[in-house]
Each structure stands twice: as C-alpha cells, then as structure tokens.
Write an enzyme that holds these catalytic residues in place. Sequence first.
Site, mmCIF file in Angstrom:
data_model
loop_
_atom_site.group_PDB
_atom_site.id
_atom_site.type_symbol
_atom_site.label_atom_id
_atom_site.label_comp_id
_atom_site.label_asym_id
_atom_site.label_seq_id
_atom_site.Cartn_x
_atom_site.Cartn_y
_atom_site.Cartn_z
ATOM 1 N N HIS A 26 0.833 -1.207 0.000
ATOM 2 C CA HIS A 26 0.000 0.000 0.000
ATOM 3 C C HIS A 26 0.865 1.253 0.000
ATOM 4 C CE1 HIS A 26 -4.013 -1.800 1.657
ATOM 5 N NE2 HIS A 26 -3.502 -2.499 0.662
ATOM 6 N N TYR A 56 -8.905 5.045 8.418
ATOM 7 C CA TYR A 56 -9.131 5.368 9.830
ATOM 8 C C TYR A 56 -10.254 6.403 9.883
ATOM 9 C CZ TYR A 56 -4.632 3.147 10.854
ATOM 10 O OH TYR A 56 -3.604 2.243 10.990
ATOM 11 N N PRO A 74 -3.528 -0.072 19.430
ATOM 12 C CA PRO A 74 -3.291 -0.500 18.046
ATOM 13 C C PRO A 74 -3.408 0.583 16.968
ATOM 14 C CG PRO A 74 -5.382 -1.352 18.851
ATOM 15 C CD PRO A 74 -4.703 -0.733 20.028
ATOM 16 N N LYS A 83 1.594 -0.284 15.371
ATOM 17 C CA LYS A 83 3.017 -0.338 15.706
ATOM 18 C C LYS A 83 3.466 -1.579 16.494
ATOM 19 C CE LYS A 83 4.321 3.248 13.673
ATOM 20 N NZ LYS A 83 4.722 2.839 12.358
ATOM 21 N N TYR A 93 4.138 6.582 10.377
ATOM 22 C CA TYR A 93 3.307 5.433 10.017
ATOM 23 C C TYR A 93 4.120 4.375 9.267
ATOM 24 C CZ TYR A 93 -0.926 2.872 8.971
ATOM 25 O OH TYR A 93 -1.882 1.887 8.914
#
Length: 390
Positions: free
Chosen positions: A72, A201, A292, A296, A384
Amino acid sequence: MRTQVGIVGAGPAGLTLAQLLHRQGIESVVLENRSREYVEHRVRAGVLEQGTVDLLVEAGIGERLQREGLVHHGIGIQFDGERHRIPLSELTDGRTIVVYGQTEVVRDLVRARLAEGLPLLFEVADVRVHDLDTDRPGIRFTHDGAEHALACDVVAGCDGYHGVCRPSIPAGVISEFSREYPFGWLGILADVAPSNDEVVYAHNERGFALLSMRSLELSRLYVQCRPDEDLAEWPDDRIWEELQLRLGLEGWTLHEGPVLERGVTGMRSYVAEPMRYGRLFLAGDAAHIVPPTGAKGLNLAIHDVRVLAEAIVAWYRTGSTTLLDAYSDACLRRVWRAEHFSWWMTSMLHRLEHDDDFGLKLQLSQLRYVTSSHAAAVSLAENYVGLERV
Ligand code: FAD
Ligand code: DHB
C-alpha cells in the site's frame, strides 16, 4: 537440556529471534504455552512497515509475504463526512507498508523452523526462568507430562504482556510507565472483498472505526467499543450497522459479508524500563504495549529482536558485551517514538466518553491539519511507515 538462547514465547518476537539466530549459527529452543493451532489462528495485527518486511525477507522467510502481501502507498483518514488520502509513499521518498496478517507471519516462521527440525515446543506448562543474574540462567517447564530443565547462556523473554519473564525480575529493577484507555476495539474478519483498496481510519461522533483487509477477498474491520464489551450483545447485524454508520460516505458502499472471526481488544500504553535484567532480555509485548491505532505493536516487536539478535551474535563472535549492554536503550528510543505516535493517533481518532465539545473541536482541528498541511502529513506518514532513524 542445554542451548545457547532459551526463548520463551512463539509469537512474532520469539519466532523471528530464533530465525535470525539460526541464520547466524546460534542455537535456540523456543517454548510456547499455547498450541500450534492456537498461535497460528490468533487474529491480530495486519500492517507491516517496510523495515519489518525487509527484515523478514533478509531472514529468509519472506517468500510468501512478497507474493501475497498487499503493498500500500497510502491510507485514508475520514472525518466530518469526508475521506482524505495521506499519500504515504509520496511523502516518504517512496516508502510503503504491506498488509499481511500477523497469523501469516507466524505460520511462515513456524513452518520454516519445523521444516529445519529445530526445537520449538508447543503446549509447555509451568514455565519458570531462574538464575537470571548469573552467567548460567535457565528455564524449567513441563512438557508431555514430564518436568524439564533447560540451561542457557541467555534467556529471551518474548512471552507477551501476560508472560512470566517480566514478573520474574526482582521488584525495584524495572520502572513501569502506563496509560489505560476507557475503550477497546471490536474487530471482525469478514468473508467479503475489501470495500476500499487502502486502510481507512474514521473519526465519527459514534466512535472510531477502521477498515482494513487481509487479502483481496477478506476484510478486517474494527469499531471502538467499551473495553469490557460483551460480544454476545453484538450480533452480526449490529456490527455491520455500526460500521455502516461510522464508515459510510455519500457515493461509496461498504460491502457486507459473513463474519468469520470476532474479538474485543482492550487498549493500553505500557513500557518497562530497562528491557533487561542480567541475562534476561525482554522483547516485544513482554516489554511494551501500544494501543493498536497506528499499527506499531508487531513492528516494534520485530525491531527489538533485530537489535537483540545482532547483540547476541556480536557477543558470541567477539566476547564483547557492548551491544548487549546497549540493547535496552537502543530499543527504548524507538519504543517511545511509537508510544507517542500511537497515543497521538488514538487520542485524535477516538470518541472520548467524558470529553466535552472542546475536545471534539481539538480533534477535528488536528484532523484538518494533518490532511491539509504538507508538513503535518509528512510527520504522520514518516511515523506510520516507520522512521529509519529515531
Ligand atoms: P505475542 O504475540 O503476545 O507473543 C507472545 C507469545 O508468548 C504468545 O504466543 C503467548 O502464547 C506466549 N506465552 C505467554 N506466556 C507464556 C508462558 N508463560 N510460557 C510460554 N509462552 C508464553 N497490533 C497491531 O499493530 N494491530 C492490531 O490490530 C493488533 N491487534 C491486537 C489484538 C490483540 C488481542 C493483542 C493482544 C494484540 C494486538 N496487537 C495489534 C499487537 C500485536 O499483535 C503485538 O504487538 C504482537 O503480537 C507482539 O508480538 P510478541 O511476539 O511480542 O508477543
Ligand atoms: C490493522 C490493525 C491496526 O491496528 C491498524 O492500525 C491498521 C490495520 C489491521 O488489523 O489490519
């Protein structure tokens, strides 16, 4: 029984450590209290940083990951009825993430180890670590009804947050830092193609929701819930209804399908310092937990064992303890960066029950900022995908 490194726990940390050591000619024995079936089916994380993927490939177990993992280049952040894209790769000199389930990573590692005939014992019981402050530490356990003693040079505590290694360290040695969150995630695995080709998200006044996937045919979805949420109160219809309300957008459809697996995860931030006592080295969730949001946990576990494997190899090769002595500090720098990032993502995206409108306005302002400012988006993106240097 004798080995060089005794490893407690066959999660991603323990199994990867064993694999890295094996590649360098160092023997280990991995002890796991659950069954192989259980550890290979425990659905958990799904997002691998590029550094994690590179390490697994270098360690010789990345073949299926490279074939089946979904690469991705961005993620979605949704709030106020709009979805925004954070173009991770554009913002981080081409770095990517790979969606590949933790269960698959564990399966690949277990298969590789058993194929080589290397020691990995499932369903051991009553594991005790001892003589940690001497140069002859050991592990006692029962297996197939018999009592065993394993003498080691080093013990690796890779037994997760509820394991036995960290509690075996004498009181006063470790400082603990933690934060509890008044919510959890209800996660499902659903037999339906992902409705979006990137992870989303979603901030919503009903609570956070997350759209993810495990393959081109399997969706993984989460909704924010109470930490002690009773799954019996969540029939499939209610789960889908809530996901529709939180993820729904004009002109986009969330496709539903049979729910294959479900579970509730509580949320916690926790760090134990130092990650070492004598010849015991803690790695992964045994030493630290992140909520979560930000994905990570697994990546930190893999990073820890990379550092630990290098330190153990250097010690056997040269006799120098320099890297072993530096292990805890080297890991904790990255751990605290991930703690901050995960806490920040969690605070920005979840509905805080007792929060007032001021808190909500702050969240929305921050969300607008990270989705409109290049500098803020770069900051989110580089954390990220995983910082190269911390
Ligand atoms: P673990 O995977 O916990 O492995 C520890 C192993 O030790 C286990 O196999 C356990 O059975 C074994 N063990 C425990 N006690 C003993 C003992 N006494 N003797 C022998 N063996 C023992 N991270 C994300 O990024 N995204 C997610 O969606 C996500 N979901 C999660 C859901 C849950 C329910 C949990 C608990 C964690 C989740 N995480 C998630 C975090 C991520 O899965 C962990 O960070 C990762 O599993 C850490 O790997 P580990 O090897 O350190 O620990
Ligand atoms: C997944 C889990 C996470 O914690 C996250 O931040 C993104 C994706 C997942 O399970 O796919």
